[in-house]
Design a protein around this motif. Structure first.
Motif, short mmCIF file in Angstrom:
data_model
loop_
_atom_site.label_atom_id
_atom_site.label_comp_id
_atom_site.label_asym_id
_atom_site.label_seq_id
_atom_site.Cartn_x
_atom_site.Cartn_y
_atom_site.Cartn_z
N ILE A 57 7.84 -0.01 6.86
CA ILE A 57 6.98 1.17 6.91
C ILE A 57 5.86 0.99 5.90
CG2 ILE A 57 6.85 3.68 6.64
CD1 ILE A 57 8.61 2.75 8.98
N GLU A 58 4.64 1.17 6.34
CA GLU A 58 3.47 1.09 5.46
C GLU A 58 2.80 2.45 5.40
OE1 GLU A 58 -1.08 -0.51 5.78
OE2 GLU A 58 0.47 -1.89 6.51
N MET A 59 2.66 2.98 4.21
CA MET A 59 1.92 4.23 4.04
C MET A 59 0.42 3.88 4.04
SD MET A 59 4.53 6.16 3.88
CE MET A 59 3.70 7.74 3.60
N ALA A 60 -0.33 4.52 4.91
CA ALA A 60 -1.74 4.18 5.09
C ALA A 60 -2.50 4.30 3.77
CB ALA A 60 -2.37 5.07 6.15
N GLY A 61 -3.35 3.34 3.52
CA GLY A 61 -4.16 3.35 2.31
C GLY A 61 -5.26 2.32 2.42
N LEU A 62 -5.77 1.90 1.27
CA LEU A 62 -6.86 0.93 1.23
C LEU A 62 -6.47 -0.27 0.39
CD1 LEU A 62 -9.85 3.38 0.54
CD2 LEU A 62 -9.23 2.36 2.73
N GLY A 63 -7.10 -1.41 0.66
CA GLY A 63 -7.01 -2.57 -0.21
C GLY A 63 -5.75 -3.40 -0.08
N PRO A 64 -5.03 -3.60 -1.20
CA PRO A 64 -3.94 -4.58 -1.22
C PRO A 64 -2.80 -4.28 -0.27
CG PRO A 64 -4.56 -3.91 -3.45
CD PRO A 64 -5.28 -3.00 -2.51
N CYS A 65 -2.42 -3.01 -0.15
CA CYS A 65 -1.26 -2.67 0.67
C CYS A 65 -1.50 -2.96 2.16
CB CYS A 65 -0.87 -1.20 0.45
SG CYS A 65 0.81 -0.81 0.93
N PRO A 66 -2.64 -2.58 2.74
CA PRO A 66 -2.89 -2.93 4.14
C PRO A 66 -2.91 -4.43 4.41
CG PRO A 66 -4.34 -1.15 3.49
CD PRO A 66 -3.65 -1.63 2.24
N ALA B 297 3.11 -8.49 9.14
CA ALA B 297 3.09 -8.29 10.59
C ALA B 297 2.69 -9.56 11.32
CB ALA B 297 2.14 -7.15 10.96
N ASP B 298 1.77 -10.33 10.74
CA ASP B 298 1.36 -11.59 11.35
C ASP B 298 2.55 -12.54 11.52
OD1 ASP B 298 -1.26 -10.78 11.49
OD2 ASP B 298 -1.98 -12.06 9.87
N LEU B 299 3.51 -12.45 10.61
CA LEU B 299 4.69 -13.32 10.67
C LEU B 299 5.82 -12.68 11.46
CD1 LEU B 299 4.84 -14.99 7.15
CD2 LEU B 299 3.51 -15.60 9.17
N GLY B 300 5.51 -11.61 12.18
CA GLY B 300 6.47 -11.06 13.13
C GLY B 300 7.12 -9.76 12.74
N ALA B 301 7.00 -9.32 11.48
CA ALA B 301 7.64 -8.08 11.08
C ALA B 301 7.07 -6.91 11.89
CB ALA B 301 7.43 -7.83 9.59
N GLU B 302 7.94 -5.97 12.21
CA GLU B 302 7.49 -4.75 12.87
C GLU B 302 6.99 -3.80 11.78
OE1 GLU B 302 9.25 -2.13 16.39
OE2 GLU B 302 10.33 -1.81 14.50
N VAL B 303 5.68 -3.72 11.64
CA VAL B 303 5.08 -2.89 10.60
C VAL B 303 4.56 -1.61 11.24
CG1 VAL B 303 3.26 -2.74 8.85
CG2 VAL B 303 4.48 -4.90 9.21
N ILE B 304 5.07 -0.49 10.76
CA ILE B 304 4.69 0.83 11.26
C ILE B 304 3.90 1.54 10.18
CG2 ILE B 304 5.52 3.07 12.05
CD1 ILE B 304 8.07 1.58 13.05
N VAL B 305 2.66 1.86 10.46
CA VAL B 305 1.81 2.57 9.51
C VAL B 305 1.98 4.07 9.72
CG1 VAL B 305 -0.52 2.89 8.64
CG2 VAL B 305 0.15 0.68 9.58
N ILE B 306 2.27 4.78 8.65
CA ILE B 306 2.28 6.23 8.70
C ILE B 306 0.90 6.70 8.25
CG2 ILE B 306 3.25 8.36 7.79
CD1 ILE B 306 5.92 7.00 7.57
N ASP B 307 0.11 7.15 9.22
CA ASP B 307 -1.24 7.65 8.95
C ASP B 307 -1.20 9.16 8.77
OD1 ASP B 307 -3.34 5.49 9.11
OD2 ASP B 307 -2.26 5.06 10.97
N ARG B 308 -2.24 9.69 8.12
CA ARG B 308 -2.33 11.13 7.88
C ARG B 308 -2.96 11.88 9.04
NH1 ARG B 308 -1.77 12.86 2.55
NH2 ARG B 308 -0.62 11.30 1.34
N ALA B 309 -3.73 11.17 9.87
CA ALA B 309 -4.39 11.80 11.01
C ALA B 309 -4.74 10.74 12.03
CB ALA B 309 -5.66 12.55 10.56
N SER B 310 -4.82 11.14 13.28
CA SER B 310 -5.21 10.21 14.34
C SER B 310 -6.69 9.86 14.20
CB SER B 310 -4.94 10.82 15.71
OG SER B 310 -3.55 11.03 15.90
N GLY B 311 -7.08 8.74 14.77
CA GLY B 311 -8.47 8.31 14.68
C GLY B 311 -8.84 7.42 15.84
#
Length: 377
Positions: free
Chosen positions: A13-22, A29-43
């Motif tokens: 689970i990735e909490m949406a943000g900027l910079g290093p974490c994304p 995710a590139d290496l296959g992990a299922e990464v789910i971003v929790i965003d604050r709003a749709s876009g």
């Protein structure tokens, strides 16, 4: 969704943000992990936002009880969570380590900050440049007669930040295989950058590095380890540290050659740098590259972003790929038995909300109700 790669067994689970974490989430995710971003709003989707490639996104109102509960149910099914907020933000959302690990004792909780979770600067704002400033790395970069120069945000945000977050999370996941327990990973940029500075601390201790910029071998002071402007206003990088490679550089370019003990003598550097600069300005960048083709002189062209794909080595290795017209780096590193799968384009924030919530066990009628009451936003 089927995934392919060395980390295909992991859900993060990735909490949406900027910079290093994304970036950390993208590399996982590139290496296959299922990464789910929790965003604050749709876009809207942005095909150029490559840090969102290969990920899924759910948009939740984390200020609501239902939104927090949905997030906790997702976290309960995850191997790791990564977040890049200031200390205390996740706790105020009701999603701090204690709350999350009560649902999932095996969770690895990766916390990415500049200043760290503790210390007098921990609650303060800051950016890459500030974190570099207190690690000694920034003071070493730039011209001798001016202030330090920001080396993009590669050193702190991505080197001391993203890479150490990934390192810490994967190490904790390996340890969990032994203990069965999760833990919190405090990945601070001001910890990561100093860890990369070991060789410079060593050279400073031995007297082989000074605090004066452009007075050292690796900071542009040495005539055999710097960039030179060419006749067309472009540049080449020159880096033959070893004497035999330096001799080849001098022979091919028609430069004054000095023996090894004089090569490292700083007293010679200003004169040689000036003389070499005059020589390299006599030909274009591409003319120099023809001269050095196939040699061990350690010379490479300084390429701009619009030149990368055409370089023969980059093209031969497929280092860059295009998706929807957007040039981007191919997944790295490469694996012979568990290669990364095809790239999935960046998803809009909230684009996968329903599918992601189904993964957490929500029924379709529950999802419809959450859409109606604004829990899914």
């Amino acid at each position: 969704m089927s995934r392919q790669g060395a980390l295909a067994h992991l859900r993060i689970i990735e909490m949406a943000g900027l910079g290093p974490c994304p970036l950390a989430g993208q590399l996982l995710a590139d290496l296959g992990a299922e990464v789910i971003v929790i965003d604050r709003a749709s876009g809207r989707p942005d095909p150029a936002d490559v840090n969102r490639r290969n990920k899924l996104s759910v948009a939740l109102n984390l200020k609501s009880d239902a939104g927090r509960e949905a997030a906790l149910r997702l976290i309960a099914s995850a191997d790791a969570l990564i977040e890049g907020f200031r200390p205390g933000v996740m706790e105020r959302l009701g999603l701090g380590p204690e709350a999350c690990m009560a649902r999932n004792p095996g969770l690895v909780f990766g916390r990415m900050t500049g200043w760290g979770q503790t210390g007098p600067l921990a609650p303060r704002a800051g950016h890459d440049l500030n974190y570099m400033a207190i690690t000694g790395s920034l003071a070493a970069i730039g011209p001798a007669d001016g202030p330090p120069l920001p080396p993009l945000n590669l050193v702190a945000d991505y080197g001391g930040g993203s890479m150490f977050l990934i390192f810490g999370v994967l190490a904790a996941l390996l340890e969990r295989g032994v203990s069965g327990k999760g833990q919190v990973v405090d990945a601070a940029i001001v910890d990561g950058v100093p860890a990369m500075m070991g060789v410079f601390h060593w050279m400073f201790h031995t007297g082989d590095w000074t605090t004066q910029r452009q007075n050292n071998m690796l900071d542009g002071g040495a005539p055999y380890y710097r960039c030179y402007e060419t006749a067309d206003g472009k540049a080449i990088s020159v880096g033959p540290i070893e004497p035999q490679f330096f001799a080849e550089l001098c022979e091919k370019a028609g430069l004054e050659h000095v023996p090894p003990h004089e090569q490292v003598n700083k007293a010679n550097w200003p004169r040689l740098s000036s003389a070499y600069a005059d020589v390299f300005r006599r030909r274009t960048r591409d003319e120099w590259m023809e001269i050095f083709e196939g040699s061990d002189a350690c010379v490479a062209p300084v390429l701009t972003l619009n030149e990368l794909e055409a370089h023969p080595h980059n093209a031969a290795r497929g280092i860059y790929v295009r998706q929807n017209g957007v040039m981007q780096a191919a997944p790295a590193p490469r694996f012979d038995r568990t290669p990364s799968g095809p790239l999935r384009p960046p998803q809009a924030a909230g684009a996968n909300s329903a599918d992601v919530l189904r993964l957490a066990g929500f029924a379709d009628e529950d999802i419809a109700a959450m859409q109606a009451d604004g829990t899914i936003c």
